[in-house]
Design a protein around this motif. Structure first.
Motif, PDB file in Angstrom:
ATOM      1  N   LEU A  78      13.946  -1.513   4.847  1.00  0.00           N
ATOM      2  CA  LEU A  78      12.525  -1.195   4.736  1.00  0.00           C
ATOM      3  C   LEU A  78      11.736  -2.248   3.971  1.00  0.00           C
ATOM      4  O   LEU A  78      10.538  -2.072   3.736  1.00  0.00           O
ATOM      5  CB  LEU A  78      12.351   0.171   4.077  1.00  0.00           C
ATOM      6  N   ALA A  79      12.412  -3.344   3.591  1.00  0.00           N
ATOM      7  CA  ALA A  79      11.693  -4.434   2.914  1.00  0.00           C
ATOM      8  C   ALA A  79      10.640  -4.998   3.859  1.00  0.00           C
ATOM      9  O   ALA A  79      10.928  -5.362   4.996  1.00  0.00           O
ATOM     10  CB  ALA A  79      12.665  -5.520   2.485  1.00  0.00           C
ATOM     11  N   GLY A  80       9.398  -5.053   3.385  1.00  0.00           N
ATOM     12  CA  GLY A  80       8.298  -5.515   4.219  1.00  0.00           C
ATOM     13  C   GLY A  80       7.721  -4.426   5.098  1.00  0.00           C
ATOM     14  O   GLY A  80       6.710  -4.635   5.775  1.00  0.00           O
ATOM     15  N   ALA A  81       8.355  -3.268   5.123  1.00  0.00           N
ATOM     16  CA  ALA A  81       7.876  -2.124   5.904  1.00  0.00           C
ATOM     17  C   ALA A  81       7.618  -0.953   4.969  1.00  0.00           C
ATOM     18  O   ALA A  81       8.047   0.177   5.203  1.00  0.00           O
ATOM     19  CB  ALA A  81       8.891  -1.747   6.974  1.00  0.00           C
ATOM     20  N   GLY A  82       6.928  -1.247   3.887  1.00  0.00           N
ATOM     21  CA  GLY A  82       6.619  -0.228   2.890  1.00  0.00           C
ATOM     22  C   GLY A  82       7.213  -0.530   1.528  1.00  0.00           C
ATOM     23  O   GLY A  82       6.755   0.007   0.517  1.00  0.00           O
ATOM     24  N   ILE A  83       8.231  -1.382   1.472  1.00  0.00           N
ATOM     25  CA  ILE A  83       8.802  -1.816   0.194  1.00  0.00           C
ATOM     26  C   ILE A  83       8.470  -3.287   0.001  1.00  0.00           C
ATOM     27  O   ILE A  83       8.756  -4.116   0.879  1.00  0.00           O
ATOM     28  CB  ILE A  83      10.320  -1.597   0.140  1.00  0.00           C
ATOM     29  N   TYR A  84       7.855  -3.601  -1.128  1.00  0.00           N
ATOM     30  CA  TYR A  84       7.410  -4.965  -1.399  1.00  0.00           C
ATOM     31  C   TYR A  84       7.865  -5.387  -2.792  1.00  0.00           C
ATOM     32  O   TYR A  84       7.865  -4.582  -3.729  1.00  0.00           O
ATOM     33  CB  TYR A  84       5.880  -5.060  -1.304  1.00  0.00           C
ATOM     34  N   TYR A  85       8.235  -6.655  -2.896  1.00  0.00           N
ATOM     35  CA  TYR A  85       8.729  -7.184  -4.164  1.00  0.00           C
ATOM     36  C   TYR A  85       7.744  -8.212  -4.718  1.00  0.00           C
ATOM     37  O   TYR A  85       7.450  -9.211  -4.055  1.00  0.00           O
ATOM     38  CB  TYR A  85      10.106  -7.823  -3.961  1.00  0.00           C
ATOM     39  N   GLY A  86       7.250  -7.948  -5.921  1.00  0.00           N
ATOM     40  CA  GLY A  86       6.366  -8.898  -6.588  1.00  0.00           C
ATOM     41  C   GLY A  86       5.077  -9.155  -5.855  1.00  0.00           C
ATOM     42  O   GLY A  86       4.528 -10.247  -5.939  1.00  0.00           O
ATOM     43  N   ALA A  87       4.575  -8.190  -5.102  1.00  0.00           N
ATOM     44  CA  ALA A  87       3.347  -8.384  -4.329  1.00  0.00           C
ATOM     45  C   ALA A  87       2.519  -7.112  -4.375  1.00  0.00           C
ATOM     46  O   ALA A  87       3.053  -6.016  -4.454  1.00  0.00           O
ATOM     47  CB  ALA A  87       3.668  -8.746  -2.886  1.00  0.00           C
ATOM     48  N   ALA A  88       1.205  -7.284  -4.334  1.00  0.00           N
ATOM     49  CA  ALA A  88       0.318  -6.132  -4.259  1.00  0.00           C
ATOM     50  C   ALA A  88      -1.031  -6.514  -3.662  1.00  0.00           C
ATOM     51  O   ALA A  88      -1.618  -5.760  -2.899  1.00  0.00           O
ATOM     52  CB  ALA A  88       0.119  -5.507  -5.640  1.00  0.00           C
ATOM     53  N   THR A  89      -1.521  -7.702  -4.002  1.00  0.00           N
ATOM     54  CA  THR A  89      -2.889  -8.062  -3.626  1.00  0.00           C
ATOM     55  C   THR A  89      -3.087  -8.118  -2.118  1.00  0.00           C
ATOM     56  O   THR A  89      -4.103  -7.653  -1.601  1.00  0.00           O
ATOM     57  CB  THR A  89      -3.272  -9.413  -4.240  1.00  0.00           C
ATOM     58  N   THR A  90      -2.144  -8.684  -1.398  1.00  0.00           N
ATOM     59  CA  THR A  90      -2.344  -8.846   0.041  1.00  0.00           C
ATOM     60  C   THR A  90      -2.043  -7.566   0.814  1.00  0.00           C
ATOM     61  O   THR A  90      -2.607  -7.348   1.889  1.00  0.00           O
ATOM     62  CB  THR A  90      -1.461  -9.985   0.588  1.00  0.00           C
ATOM     63  N   GLU A  91      -1.177  -6.692   0.284  1.00  0.00           N
ATOM     64  CA  GLU A  91      -0.794  -5.485   0.998  1.00  0.00           C
ATOM     65  C   GLU A  91      -1.625  -4.267   0.620  1.00  0.00           C
ATOM     66  O   GLU A  91      -1.616  -3.257   1.335  1.00  0.00           O
ATOM     67  CB  GLU A  91       0.690  -5.161   0.750  1.00  0.00           C
ATOM     68  N   ALA A  92      -2.336  -4.327  -0.491  1.00  0.00           N
ATOM     69  CA  ALA A  92      -3.024  -3.143  -1.008  1.00  0.00           C
ATOM     70  C   ALA A  92      -3.971  -2.522   0.006  1.00  0.00           C
ATOM     71  O   ALA A  92      -4.040  -1.294   0.159  1.00  0.00           O
ATOM     72  CB  ALA A  92      -3.773  -3.498  -2.286  1.00  0.00           C
ATOM     73  N   VAL A  93      -4.700  -3.351   0.735  1.00  0.00           N
ATOM     74  CA  VAL A  93      -5.694  -2.839   1.679  1.00  0.00           C
ATOM     75  C   VAL A  93      -5.049  -2.039   2.809  1.00  0.00           C
ATOM     76  O   VAL A  93      -5.693  -1.184   3.431  1.00  0.00           O
ATOM     77  CB  VAL A  93      -6.531  -4.007   2.245  1.00  0.00           C
ATOM     78  N   LEU A  94      -3.768  -2.267   3.077  1.00  0.00           N
ATOM     79  CA  LEU A  94      -3.068  -1.537   4.128  1.00  0.00           C
ATOM     80  C   LEU A  94      -2.838  -0.081   3.752  1.00  0.00           C
ATOM     81  O   LEU A  94      -2.547   0.745   4.634  1.00  0.00           O
ATOM     82  CB  LEU A  94      -1.718  -2.201   4.422  1.00  0.00           C
ATOM     83  N   LEU A 116      -3.955  -1.698  -7.175  1.00  0.00           N
ATOM     84  CA  LEU A 116      -3.714  -0.730  -6.103  1.00  0.00           C
ATOM     85  C   LEU A 116      -4.606   0.499  -6.235  1.00  0.00           C
ATOM     86  O   LEU A 116      -4.953   1.133  -5.225  1.00  0.00           O
ATOM     87  CB  LEU A 116      -2.245  -0.304  -6.120  1.00  0.00           C
ATOM     88  N   SER A 117      -4.987   0.847  -7.457  1.00  0.00           N
ATOM     89  CA  SER A 117      -5.818   2.035  -7.671  1.00  0.00           C
ATOM     90  C   SER A 117      -7.178   1.931  -6.986  1.00  0.00           C
ATOM     91  O   SER A 117      -7.829   2.937  -6.741  1.00  0.00           O
ATOM     92  CB  SER A 117      -6.015   2.283  -9.171  1.00  0.00           C
ATOM     93  N   ARG A 118      -7.597   0.712  -6.657  1.00  0.00           N
ATOM     94  CA  ARG A 118      -8.872   0.524  -5.975  1.00  0.00           C
ATOM     95  C   ARG A 118      -8.801   0.975  -4.521  1.00  0.00           C
ATOM     96  O   ARG A 118      -9.840   1.246  -3.903  1.00  0.00           O
ATOM     97  CB  ARG A 118      -9.285  -0.949  -6.014  1.00  0.00           C
ATOM     98  N   PHE A 119      -7.603   1.031  -3.972  1.00  0.00           N
ATOM     99  CA  PHE A 119      -7.432   1.333  -2.555  1.00  0.00           C
ATOM    100  C   PHE A 119      -6.688   2.641  -2.325  1.00  0.00           C
ATOM    101  O   PHE A 119      -7.096   3.462  -1.501  1.00  0.00           O
ATOM    102  CB  PHE A 119      -6.682   0.191  -1.860  1.00  0.00           C
ATOM    103  N   ALA A 120      -5.580   2.838  -3.026  1.00  0.00           N
ATOM    104  CA  ALA A 120      -4.705   3.976  -2.767  1.00  0.00           C
ATOM    105  C   ALA A 120      -5.310   5.276  -3.286  1.00  0.00           C
ATOM    106  O   ALA A 120      -6.107   5.288  -4.229  1.00  0.00           O
ATOM    107  CB  ALA A 120      -3.337   3.743  -3.405  1.00  0.00           C
ATOM    108  N   ARG A 121      -4.908   6.378  -2.669  1.00  0.00           N
ATOM    109  CA  ARG A 121      -5.333   7.688  -3.146  1.00  0.00           C
ATOM    110  C   ARG A 121      -4.693   8.000  -4.492  1.00  0.00           C
ATOM    111  O   ARG A 121      -5.343   8.523  -5.414  1.00  0.00           O
ATOM    112  CB  ARG A 121      -4.951   8.761  -2.111  1.00  0.00           C
ATOM    113  N   SER A 122      -3.421   7.658  -4.621  1.00  0.00           N
ATOM    114  CA  SER A 122      -2.735   7.853  -5.898  1.00  0.00           C
ATOM    115  C   SER A 122      -1.711   6.754  -6.096  1.00  0.00           C
ATOM    116  O   SER A 122      -1.161   6.226  -5.123  1.00  0.00           O
ATOM    117  CB  SER A 122      -2.049   9.222  -5.957  1.00  0.00           C
TER     118      SER A 122
END
Length: 280
Positions: A78-94, A116-122
């Motif tokens: 599931l790496a890259g399909a919902g699990i990300y390492y050391g990343a947030a800025t580019t995936e947050a909008v998804l 992430l709090s700017r985009f995610a519900r929780s």
């Protein structure tokens, strides 16, 4: 990063740096892997993955670090399909208006949770310890506490993840009693430490137990240069235990682990290279 008020991804910064290096005349060998280095005075010989070698008089090691990965069932799938390492800025909008989690209690994890709090519900921040005071800067702790959609879950660890094509849920285990529960989530952002990319150096230079390269006075043994140093001067500030081999950025022992610091160390290393070349 300084000069980019709206922010800049690591990939964009790397591409700009690569273009600048080429414009200034640097030769870029890609894709290719360095697998070893040896001292053959007056040269330092770098061995490449295809078996070829490059002889030079000075080397700057700036290989950085890799983020440690979860060693649990399904994590690799599931790496890259919902699990990300050391990343947030580019995936947050998804993950706008979805539930996500952050694993880790350091500053990187805190910065990711705030973003992430700017985009995610929780956003659930999952940590193994009782609180964040020993591992995270106070300003980040206060920022997260002020965000209504960020929650810190102490004394838990992720022991399983599952999903068909994308991450759908994670299994959490409480510490120390071992009780387990499932948590639905769309994404898991993992910040559980870093491993330096120095396996290829093997015994060529001194490293600490984690593999970070020692430099400057850190390579001295009882105030004296390491065995085989071969010169009467002390190592330069960013010079490793072999004369003419320099280190810059996250791969260096006790580096700050910030992009601005890494760029600054790279500039300093070039100056030390010039000083070294003037002595041979």
């Amino acid at each position: 990063y300084l000069g980019f008020p709206a922010g800049l991804s690591g990939g964009d910064l790397a591409r700009r740096g690569l273009a600048q290096a080429r414009r200034l005349g640097a030769e870029i060998l890609s894709p290719i892997e360095v697998v070893g280095i040896r001292r053959q005075d007056p040269y330092r010989v770098v061995t490449l993955g295809d078996g070829s070698e490059i002889s030079c008089q000075a080397v700057v090691v700036a290989t950085g670090v890799s983020y440690r990965q979860l060693e649990i069932p399904n994590a690799a799938r599931l790496a890259g399909a919902g699990i990300y390492y050391g990343a947030a800025t580019t995936e947050a909008v998804l993950y706008r208006d979805l539930d996500v989690a952050v694993v880790g209690g350091g500053n990187s994890a805190g910065q990711a949770a705030v973003y992430l709090s700017r985009f995610a519900r929780s956003v659930k921040v999952l940590i193994r310890g009782p609180d964040l005071t020993a591992t995270m800067s106070q300003y980040l702790i206060e920022q997260m506490a002020a965000l209504p959609n960020v929650e810190v879950r102490p004394m838990v660890q992720v022991v399983g993840v599952d999903g068909e094509q994308q991450l759908e849920r994670a299994t959490l285990e409480t510490i120390p009693d071992g009780d387990r529960q499932e948590m639905e989530m769309a994404a898991l952002f993992v910040f559980i430490g870093q491993t330096p990319r120095t396996d290829w150096l093997e015994a060529a230079v001194l490293r600490d137990k984690a593999g970070f390269v020692l430099s400057g006075r850190e390579v001295l043994d009882g105030g004296k240069p390491p065995p085989g140093w071969g010169t009467d001067r002390e190592p330069f500030l960013l010079e490793a235990s072999v004369p003419g081999v320099f280190v810059a950025g996250d791969v260096r022992y006790r580096s700050v682990k910030r992009i601005a610091s890494a760029v600054g160390e790279g500039s300093m290393a070039v100056q030390f290279v010039h000083q070294y070349l003037a002595t041979i």
